[in-house]
Design a protein around this motif. Structure first.
Motif, PDB file in Angstrom:
ATOM      1  N   THR A   1       0.858  -1.186   0.000  1.00  0.00           N
ATOM      2  CA  THR A   1       0.000   0.000   0.000  1.00  0.00           C
ATOM      3  C   THR A   1       0.888   1.228   0.000  1.00  0.00           C
ATOM      4  OG1 THR A   1      -0.100   0.098   2.401  1.00  0.00           O
ATOM      5  CG2 THR A   1      -1.835  -1.172   1.273  1.00  0.00           C
ATOM      6  N   GLU A   2       0.317   2.391  -0.202  1.00  0.00           N
ATOM      7  CA  GLU A   2       1.072   3.650  -0.245  1.00  0.00           C
ATOM      8  C   GLU A   2       1.738   3.901   1.098  1.00  0.00           C
ATOM      9  OE1 GLU A   2       2.709   6.411  -2.339  1.00  0.00           O
ATOM     10  OE2 GLU A   2       1.239   5.090  -3.246  1.00  0.00           O
ATOM     11  N   GLU A   3       1.070   3.603   2.164  1.00  0.00           N
ATOM     12  CA  GLU A   3       1.595   3.806   3.507  1.00  0.00           C
ATOM     13  C   GLU A   3       2.795   2.900   3.763  1.00  0.00           C
ATOM     14  OE1 GLU A   3      -0.101   2.928   7.856  1.00  0.00           O
ATOM     15  OE2 GLU A   3      -1.515   3.966   6.547  1.00  0.00           O
TER      16      GLU A   3
ATOM     17  N   SER B   1      10.697   3.121   2.617  1.00  0.00           N
ATOM     18  CA  SER B   1      11.708   4.064   2.137  1.00  0.00           C
ATOM     19  C   SER B   1      12.403   4.756   3.305  1.00  0.00           C
ATOM     20  CB  SER B   1      11.114   5.080   1.164  1.00  0.00           C
ATOM     21  OG  SER B   1      10.110   5.813   1.797  1.00  0.00           O
ATOM     22  N   ARG B   2      11.698   5.053   4.414  1.00  0.00           N
ATOM     23  CA  ARG B   2      12.329   5.653   5.590  1.00  0.00           C
ATOM     24  C   ARG B   2      13.285   4.668   6.261  1.00  0.00           C
ATOM     25  NH1 ARG B   2       7.905   7.679   9.367  1.00  0.00           N
ATOM     26  NH2 ARG B   2       6.425   6.925   7.890  1.00  0.00           N
ATOM     27  N   VAL B   3      12.893   3.396   6.357  1.00  0.00           N
ATOM     28  CA  VAL B   3      13.764   2.376   6.965  1.00  0.00           C
ATOM     29  C   VAL B   3      15.007   2.203   6.101  1.00  0.00           C
ATOM     30  CG1 VAL B   3      13.982  -0.091   7.508  1.00  0.00           C
ATOM     31  CG2 VAL B   3      11.924   1.151   8.161  1.00  0.00           C
ATOM     32  N   ALA B   4      14.881   2.103   4.798  1.00  0.00           N
ATOM     33  CA  ALA B   4      16.018   1.903   3.889  1.00  0.00           C
ATOM     34  C   ALA B   4      16.973   3.082   3.957  1.00  0.00           C
ATOM     35  CB  ALA B   4      15.525   1.692   2.466  1.00  0.00           C
ATOM     36  N   ALA B   5      16.493   4.325   4.144  1.00  0.00           N
ATOM     37  CA  ALA B   5      17.351   5.508   4.206  1.00  0.00           C
ATOM     38  C   ALA B   5      18.147   5.535   5.499  1.00  0.00           C
ATOM     39  CB  ALA B   5      16.510   6.761   4.079  1.00  0.00           C
TER      40      ALA B   5
END
Length: 195
Positions: A8-10, A16-20
């Motif tokens: 889902t979009e959420e 993406s925040r965890v990967a950064a």
């Protein structure tokens, strides 16, 4: 088959925040400077073989058969001379004439054995000293057998029979005959005197 559910979009935003925020466990290695890199290798060429080309079995001789035991004539010649030496020398040279002959050509082992016993005992009863038994040289057997077959079954068996009872007590000496009396296909049998 189950269909995969997409994110889902959420969930994408969270990923993406965890990967950064993640750090690599093994940082990338620094590249080697050009001076330290090894030069490219030349392809290795195999040296030409000095051995001649060959085919397996090209020099093999045709198989002629095996005989693992020494020839019968050699075995008989190695036995000690029991009879008079002068008579033995004349016998081996073919100078003595046999007093009786038995031809076993074409007989089976079962036919030849009783015939040989009868002949030798009868010859001794008649007072004969030197007799001749003709066995023949034999025919070559099948060569495709994994167990080697001897050529001339009678030729190999007769000396054995002459050592066994009842003939062993009657026979004094056995030798291969001279060529004029049959050579390797015949035997001189020198008998003991009847007492």
């Amino acid at each position: 088959m189950r269909r995969r559910r997409g994110l889902t979009e959420e969930e994408r935003e969270l990923w993406s925040r965890v990967a950064a925020s993640a750090q690599a466990m093994h940082p990338a290695r620094p590249e080697m400077p050009a001076a330290l890199t090894p030069p490219p290798r030349e392809p290795v060429v195999a040296p030409k073989s000095l051995a001649k080309a060959f085919r397996v079995g090209e020099k093999a001789r045709p198989r002629t058969g095996h005989d693992l035991a020494p020839p019968i004539g050699e075995g008989l010649a190695a036995l000690p001379v029991v009879m008079d030496r002068k008579a033995h020398r004349n016998m081996v040279r073919g100078k003595l004439e046999p007093e009786a002959k038995l031809d076993l050509h074409g007989m089976t082992l079962a036919q030849a054995h009783p015939e040989l016993i009868h002949f030798v005992l009868t010859a001794q009863d008649r007072g004969h000293r030197l007799i001749l038994v003709i066995t023949g040289k034999g025919k070559p057997g099948r060569d495709d057998d994994p167990v080697p077959q001897r050529m001339g079954v009678l030729r190999h068996q007769v000396p054995h029979w002459l050592r066994l009872p009842p003939l062993g007590a009657v026979v004094m000496q056995v030798t291969e005959a001279h060529l004029k009396h049959g050579g390797a296909g015949a035997y001189y049998i020198y008998l003991r005197r009847l007492r």
